[in-house]
Design an enzyme around this catalytic site. Structure first.
Site, PDB file in Angstrom:
ATOM      1  N   ASP A   1       0.859  -1.177   0.000  1.00  0.00           N
ATOM      2  CA  ASP A   1       0.000   0.000   0.000  1.00  0.00           C
ATOM      3  C   ASP A   1       0.903   1.238   0.000  1.00  0.00           C
ATOM      4  O   ASP A   1       1.740   1.388   0.892  1.00  0.00           O
ATOM      5  CB  ASP A   1      -0.855  -0.051   1.279  1.00  0.00           C
ATOM      6  CG  ASP A   1      -1.799   1.128   1.411  1.00  0.00           C
ATOM      7  OD1 ASP A   1      -1.632   2.143   0.690  1.00  0.00           O
ATOM      8  OD2 ASP A   1      -2.704   1.036   2.257  1.00  0.00           O
TER       9      ASP A   1
ATOM     10  N   VAL B   1      -5.530   5.070  -5.786  1.00  0.00           N
ATOM     11  CA  VAL B   1      -4.380   5.560  -5.020  1.00  0.00           C
ATOM     12  C   VAL B   1      -4.662   6.970  -4.498  1.00  0.00           C
ATOM     13  O   VAL B   1      -4.350   7.293  -3.345  1.00  0.00           O
ATOM     14  CB  VAL B   1      -3.125   5.668  -5.927  1.00  0.00           C
ATOM     15  CG1 VAL B   1      -1.958   6.253  -5.177  1.00  0.00           C
ATOM     16  CG2 VAL B   1      -2.746   4.328  -6.478  1.00  0.00           C
ATOM     17  N   ASP B   2      -5.227   7.789  -5.356  1.00  0.00           N
ATOM     18  CA  ASP B   2      -5.510   9.187  -5.017  1.00  0.00           C
ATOM     19  C   ASP B   2      -6.401   9.254  -3.764  1.00  0.00           C
ATOM     20  O   ASP B   2      -6.093   9.977  -2.795  1.00  0.00           O
ATOM     21  CB  ASP B   2      -6.226   9.805  -6.228  1.00  0.00           C
ATOM     22  CG  ASP B   2      -6.176  11.316  -6.262  1.00  0.00           C
ATOM     23  OD1 ASP B   2      -5.489  11.893  -5.409  1.00  0.00           O
ATOM     24  OD2 ASP B   2      -6.832  11.901  -7.146  1.00  0.00           O
TER      25      ASP B   2
ATOM     26  N   THR C   1      -2.888   2.534 -14.528  1.00  0.00           N
ATOM     27  CA  THR C   1      -3.328   1.145 -14.812  1.00  0.00           C
ATOM     28  C   THR C   1      -4.580   0.741 -14.036  1.00  0.00           C
ATOM     29  O   THR C   1      -4.997  -0.413 -14.102  1.00  0.00           O
ATOM     30  CB  THR C   1      -2.198   0.133 -14.520  1.00  0.00           C
ATOM     31  OG1 THR C   1      -1.848   0.204 -13.136  1.00  0.00           O
ATOM     32  CG2 THR C   1      -0.971   0.406 -15.365  1.00  0.00           C
TER      33      THR C   1
ATOM     34  N   TYR D   1      -7.682   4.629 -15.157  1.00  0.00           N
ATOM     35  CA  TYR D   1      -7.305   5.173 -16.468  1.00  0.00           C
ATOM     36  C   TYR D   1      -7.049   4.096 -17.528  1.00  0.00           C
ATOM     37  O   TYR D   1      -6.764   4.427 -18.684  1.00  0.00           O
ATOM     38  CB  TYR D   1      -6.114   6.120 -16.338  1.00  0.00           C
ATOM     39  CG  TYR D   1      -6.494   7.502 -15.822  1.00  0.00           C
ATOM     40  CD1 TYR D   1      -7.820   7.829 -15.539  1.00  0.00           C
ATOM     41  CD2 TYR D   1      -5.542   8.494 -15.636  1.00  0.00           C
ATOM     42  CE1 TYR D   1      -8.183   9.091 -15.072  1.00  0.00           C
ATOM     43  CE2 TYR D   1      -5.896   9.768 -15.173  1.00  0.00           C
ATOM     44  CZ  TYR D   1      -7.219  10.055 -14.892  1.00  0.00           C
ATOM     45  OH  TYR D   1      -7.565  11.317 -14.443  1.00  0.00           O
TER      46      TYR D   1
HETATM   47  N1  AR6 Z   1      -1.351   1.568  -2.963  1.00  0.00           N
HETATM   48  C1  AR6 Z   1      -0.749   1.187  -4.121  1.00  0.00           C
HETATM   49  N2  AR6 Z   1      -1.435   0.981  -5.262  1.00  0.00           N
HETATM   50  C2  AR6 Z   1      -2.779   1.173  -5.241  1.00  0.00           C
HETATM   51  C3  AR6 Z   1      -3.476   1.587  -4.082  1.00  0.00           C
HETATM   52  C4  AR6 Z   1      -2.696   1.786  -2.907  1.00  0.00           C
HETATM   53  N3  AR6 Z   1      -3.249   2.178  -1.763  1.00  0.00           N
HETATM   54  N4  AR6 Z   1      -4.795   1.702  -4.407  1.00  0.00           N
HETATM   55  C5  AR6 Z   1      -4.912   1.363  -5.712  1.00  0.00           C
HETATM   56  N5  AR6 Z   1      -3.714   1.043  -6.228  1.00  0.00           N
HETATM   57  P1  AR6 Z   1      -5.654   4.228  -9.918  1.00  0.00           P
HETATM   58  P2  AR6 Z   1      -5.011   5.681 -12.419  1.00  0.00           P
HETATM   59  C6  AR6 Z   1      -3.340   0.630  -7.596  1.00  0.00           C
HETATM   60  O1  AR6 Z   1      -7.050   4.012 -10.399  1.00  0.00           O
HETATM   61  O2  AR6 Z   1      -5.316   4.499 -13.241  1.00  0.00           O
HETATM   62  C7  AR6 Z   1      -8.297   8.355  -9.407  1.00  0.00           C
HETATM   63  O3  AR6 Z   1      -9.670   8.473  -9.202  1.00  0.00           O
HETATM   64  C8  AR6 Z   1      -4.429   0.159  -8.518  1.00  0.00           C
HETATM   65  O4  AR6 Z   1      -4.746  -1.197  -8.245  1.00  0.00           O
HETATM   66  O5  AR6 Z   1      -5.445   4.672  -8.532  1.00  0.00           O
HETATM   67  O6  AR6 Z   1      -3.783   6.494 -12.706  1.00  0.00           O
HETATM   68  C9  AR6 Z   1      -7.630   9.679  -9.767  1.00  0.00           C
HETATM   69  O7  AR6 Z   1      -8.269  10.775  -9.120  1.00  0.00           O
HETATM   70  C10 AR6 Z   1      -3.756   0.335  -9.877  1.00  0.00           C
HETATM   71  O8  AR6 Z   1      -2.863  -0.755 -10.114  1.00  0.00           O
HETATM   72  O9  AR6 Z   1      -4.912   5.364 -10.840  1.00  0.00           O
HETATM   73  C11 AR6 Z   1      -7.790   9.747 -11.248  1.00  0.00           C
HETATM   74  O10 AR6 Z   1      -9.047  10.271 -11.625  1.00  0.00           O
HETATM   75  C12 AR6 Z   1      -2.896   1.582  -9.692  1.00  0.00           C
HETATM   76  O11 AR6 Z   1      -2.803   1.760  -8.280  1.00  0.00           O
HETATM   77  C13 AR6 Z   1      -7.685   8.307 -11.674  1.00  0.00           C
HETATM   78  O12 AR6 Z   1      -8.105   7.526 -10.552  1.00  0.00           O
HETATM   79  C14 AR6 Z   1      -3.429   2.843 -10.316  1.00  0.00           C
HETATM   80  O13 AR6 Z   1      -4.837   2.893 -10.198  1.00  0.00           O
HETATM   81  C15 AR6 Z   1      -6.272   7.915 -12.001  1.00  0.00           C
HETATM   82  O14 AR6 Z   1      -6.282   6.617 -12.514  1.00  0.00           O
END
Ligand code: AR6
Length: 184
Positions: free
Chosen positions: A16, A39-40, A124, A127
């Protein structure tokens, strides 16, 4: 899994991003910097309202760019917020924007004297960037940066779930084998 580039370390772990003890973590944000899911959402929940306040002051971030705030209630001193591309079909500069998101985050970290940084797998999740392709870009960009700059001592990818970790490990093995066969 760990790999050395010059004297510095590239590491892949499952975990995490909000629990990391690096100097900085990277947020996969959106252009508004107002928070979101994935993540955000996790970073803003764990970091508290201070990070969002700073993001609102900054105002926004273009795709491929990066900005920096403090870490709020997190262990880290800094959060670097970058915006990866929304994947459409791979023909809309997605690879370049994804590379820029990593590169500009690393450059910003260097400019602030940050020596250790943790990345999630940008673009990933929500998006929709195909994981294996995105992993290739993420790892190549980090390796190139570490080869060309010696100031950042640790780049850690924190992958959510065993499957994502396995894809990154497979891609890193492939990249390091290529590097071994064809020394630059
Ligand atoms: N720690 C590490 N990785 C994580 C965590 C965590 N706590 N939570 C999720 N992931 P994403 P994007 C992984 O959707 O595709 C947001 O709403 C997840 O499984 O967080 O760049 C923003 O505001 C995946 O492998 O980011 C934007 O609108 C990776 O992190 C949009 O999502 C990225 O997933 C950005 O989308």
């Amino acid at each position: 899994m760990e790999s050395r580039v010059n004297k510095n370390v590239l590491s892949l772990i499952e975990g995490d991003i909000t629990k990391q003890d690096t100097e900085a973590i990277v947020n996969a944000a959106n252009k508004s910097l107002r928070g979101g899911g994935g993540v955000d959402g996790a970073i803003h929940r764990a970091g508290g309202p201070k990070i969002l306040e700073e993001c609102i002051k900054i105002g926004g971030c273009e795709t491929g760019e990066a900005v920096i705030t403090t870490g709020g209630n997190l262990k880290v001193k800094h959060v670097i917020h970058t915006v990866g591309p929304i994947y459409r079909d791979g023909l809309h500069n997605e690879p370049k924007f994804l590379e820029d998101a990593y590169k500009n985050s690393l450059k910003l970290a260097s400019s602030k004297g940050i020596k250790s940084i943790a990345f999630p797998s940008i673009s990933t999740g929500a998006y929709g960037y195909p994981l294996e392709e995105a992993a290739g870009i993420a790892l190549k960009t980090a390796i190139t940066y570490l080869k060309e700059h010696t100031d950042i001592e640790l780049v850690r990818f924190v992958l959510f779930g065993q499957k994502t970790l396995e894809v990154y490990e497979r891609v890193l093995k492939r990249l390091t084998q290529i590097a071994f066969k064809c020394p630059a």
